[in-house]
Design an enzyme around this catalytic site. Structure first.
Site, PDB file in Angstrom:
ATOM      1  N   LYS A   1     -10.566  -5.401 -13.114  1.00 61.38           N
ATOM      2  CA  LYS A   1     -11.456  -4.864 -14.530  1.00 61.38           C
ATOM      3  C   LYS A   1     -11.594  -3.541 -14.216  1.00 61.38           C
ATOM      4  O   LYS A   1     -12.111  -3.014 -13.113  1.00 61.38           O
ATOM      5  CB  LYS A   1     -12.852  -5.514 -14.719  1.00 61.38           C
ATOM      6  CG  LYS A   1     -13.633  -5.926 -13.364  1.00 61.38           C
ATOM      7  CD  LYS A   1     -14.290  -5.012 -12.554  1.00 61.38           C
ATOM      8  CE  LYS A   1     -15.005  -4.058 -13.014  1.00 61.38           C
ATOM      9  NZ  LYS A   1     -15.540  -3.010 -11.836  1.00 61.38           N
TER      10      LYS A   1
ATOM     11  N   SER B   1       0.826  -1.145   0.076  1.00 63.52           N
ATOM     12  CA  SER B   1       0.078   0.091   0.081  1.00 63.52           C
ATOM     13  C   SER B   1       0.930   1.188  -0.093  1.00 63.52           C
ATOM     14  O   SER B   1       2.001   1.206   0.440  1.00 63.52           O
ATOM     15  CB  SER B   1      -0.999   0.048   1.114  1.00 63.52           C
ATOM     16  OG  SER B   1      -1.664   1.376   1.269  1.00 63.52           O
ATOM     17  N   ARG B   2       0.227   2.419  -0.409  1.00 65.02           N
ATOM     18  CA  ARG B   2       1.187   3.626  -0.283  1.00 65.02           C
ATOM     19  C   ARG B   2       1.228   3.955   1.267  1.00 65.02           C
ATOM     20  O   ARG B   2       2.152   4.671   1.479  1.00 65.02           O
ATOM     21  CB  ARG B   2       0.353   4.735  -1.190  1.00 65.02           C
ATOM     22  CG  ARG B   2       0.315   4.605  -2.613  1.00 65.02           C
ATOM     23  CD  ARG B   2      -0.644   5.545  -3.172  1.00 65.02           C
ATOM     24  NE  ARG B   2      -1.987   5.377  -2.695  1.00 65.02           N
ATOM     25  CZ  ARG B   2      -2.902   6.406  -2.724  1.00 65.02           C
ATOM     26  NH1 ARG B   2      -2.598   7.351  -3.741  1.00 65.02           N
ATOM     27  NH2 ARG B   2      -3.981   6.073  -2.328  1.00 65.02           N
TER      28      ARG B   2
ATOM     29  N   HIS C   1      -4.469   1.450 -13.465  1.00 65.73           N
ATOM     30  CA  HIS C   1      -3.763   0.152 -13.977  1.00 65.73           C
ATOM     31  C   HIS C   1      -2.562  -0.053 -14.712  1.00 65.73           C
ATOM     32  O   HIS C   1      -1.824  -0.888 -14.708  1.00 65.73           O
ATOM     33  CB  HIS C   1      -5.007  -0.763 -14.569  1.00 65.73           C
ATOM     34  CG  HIS C   1      -6.036  -0.863 -13.636  1.00 65.73           C
ATOM     35  ND1 HIS C   1      -7.225  -1.546 -13.891  1.00 65.73           N
ATOM     36  CD2 HIS C   1      -6.192  -0.806 -12.486  1.00 65.73           C
ATOM     37  CE1 HIS C   1      -7.930  -1.810 -12.935  1.00 65.73           C
ATOM     38  NE2 HIS C   1      -7.402  -1.292 -11.771  1.00 65.73           N
TER      39      HIS C   1
ATOM     40  N   ASP D   1     -16.807   1.025 -14.825  1.00 68.61           N
ATOM     41  CA  ASP D   1     -17.022   0.319 -13.682  1.00 68.61           C
ATOM     42  C   ASP D   1     -17.823  -0.877 -13.767  1.00 68.61           C
ATOM     43  O   ASP D   1     -17.586  -1.913 -13.536  1.00 68.61           O
ATOM     44  CB  ASP D   1     -17.593   1.159 -12.711  1.00 68.61           C
ATOM     45  CG  ASP D   1     -17.338   0.710 -11.106  1.00 68.61           C
ATOM     46  OD1 ASP D   1     -16.299   0.022 -10.844  1.00 68.61           O
ATOM     47  OD2 ASP D   1     -18.369   0.530 -10.448  1.00 68.61           O
TER      48      ASP D   1
END
Ligand SMILES: NC(=O)c1ccc[n+]([C@@H]2O[C@H](COP(=O)([O-])OP(=O)(O)OC[C@H]3O[C@@H](n4cnc5c(N)ncnc54)[C@H](OP(=O)(O)O)[C@@H]3O)[C@@H](O)[C@H]2O)c1
Length: 325
Positions: free
Chosen positions: A97, A36-37, A79, A178
């Site tokens: 996706k 994670s950041r 992505h 989405d």
């Protein structure tokens, strides 16, 4: 590939939780590390899902030699960037996706993977579910005659936050990418490439399509219709019609555990096709199978199919004025 195959998760957000649960219930795989950041978020996620290691940045995960394959679960606006970061460091990928935002981005990603000799798959988990496999089989067996029409909707009332990933165009906002991606993937699988598309959308103030509708025509007198939306609920059902009958997939069709077949003039027949755990295990097994066989793409959800679906999505976006920077 070693056994078990060691997975890394990049972007431990909402959907990564469901993925981690599925990993923990699938044979032959293990959650090895998470990135994670925010190191605290990575640590909390690692603790929750019993994985040994975590990182406070994405590059460390991509460079970790103990990780065999990475699942990218960041908002789709990132992505391509995150995929290239991992491919450059030699990691095969499963990417949420939609794979990217467009056909151009998808070509760049899949070309890079091919050059690097690395596996990549879009996490279109629905495609691998028993319900979709059953529908495909019934169609193949001619149980509904000649396929003529597929309709599917996917609308839900999401959080109306202009900064959240549903409405923020920088993160890839809008219903088409989405959730419209689900019906359009079903159409791609069953009908191939459309020869004509008619679409319209309603855009929110920031440019995200709150709802999008498309009518598609295919060679051989076939057609399809889809509705996607992020500000209201819809039935979320799918119907596959042929000259000799129809298949109905009840709500929520993209993860349903049953379908019905109604041959023309005959009684409806029910087919039970439940998932083993939460449905994500099928795409995980597909990645494992592909890595074991040493192939660079899934024969069941190949790059060409994803790219062709993006061409359709690009055209819909153009017709509807949906733009990303
Ligand atoms: N298959 C499915 O059923 C399904 C369902 C929902 C969503 N999805 C897909 O999964 C992806 C992620 O969706 P989600 O709902 O899980 O997203 P999310 O919870 O909002 O974000 C996922 C993670 O992305 C990371 N991220 C990296 N850069 C970011 C940035 N600049 N702004 C915001 N977040 C950033 C964050 O991780 P850190 O900050 O911790 O690094 C965050 O936790 C999307 O592509 C979506 O389409 C799939």
């Amino acid at each position: 590939m070693p056994t078990p195959i060691r997975w890394g998760i990049l972007g431990p957000g909402h959907i990564a939780e469901k993925f981690a649960e599925a990993l923990n219930h699938t044979a032959g795989v293990v959650l090895e590390a998470v990135a994670s950041r925010d190191p605290a978020r990575a640590a909390a996620f690692a603790g929750k899902y019993g994985c040994g290691r975590y990182f406070g940045d994405y590059i460390s995960l991509a460079e970790d030699p103990s990780v065999d394959v990475i699942y990218i679960a960041t908002p789709h606006g990132f992505h391509l960037e995150h995929a290239l970061l991992c491919l450059e460091r030699g990691k095969p990928l499963l990417i949420e996706k939609p794979l990217t935002l467009s056909g151009a981005e998808t070509s760049k990603l899949t070309d890079t993977a091919r050059q690097k000799n690395l596996f990549v798959m879009e996490a279109m988990w629905t495609r691998f579910l028993p319900v979709i496999r059953t529908a495909e089989k019934l169609i193949r067996e001619g149980r509904i005659g000649d396929l003529r029409m597929v309709t599917a909707d996917f609308c839900f009332r999401g959080t109306q936050n202009p900064e959240g990933r549903l409405y923020n165009m920088r993160l890839g906002g809008g219903s088409l990418l989405d959730v419209g991606v689900y019906p359009l993937s079903l159409f791609q699988l069953l009908l191939g490439n459309p020869e004509k598309i008619l679409s319209t959308a309603r855009l929110a103030a920031g440019g995200a399509d709150e709802t999008c509708q498309a009518i598609l025509q295919y060679p051989g007198a076939r057609s399809a219709q889809m509705i996607s939306g992020i500000s209201f609920d819809s039935p979320v059902t799918a119907t596959i019609s042929g000259t000799e009958g129809m298949i109905q997939i009840p709500a929520r069709w993209y993860r349903a555990g049953a379908l019905s077949l109604e041959p023309r003039g005959e009684a409806r027949q029910a087919f039970s096709c439940p998932v083993a755990f939460n449905g994500f295990e099928y795409q995980i097994r597909e990645v494992v199978r592909c890595l074991d066989e040493g192939v660079l793409e899934s024969p069941d959800w190949p790059h060409s199919m994803v790219l062709d679906r993006f061409k359709t999505m690009d055209l819909i976006r153009e017709q509807c004025g949906i733009r990303y920077d």
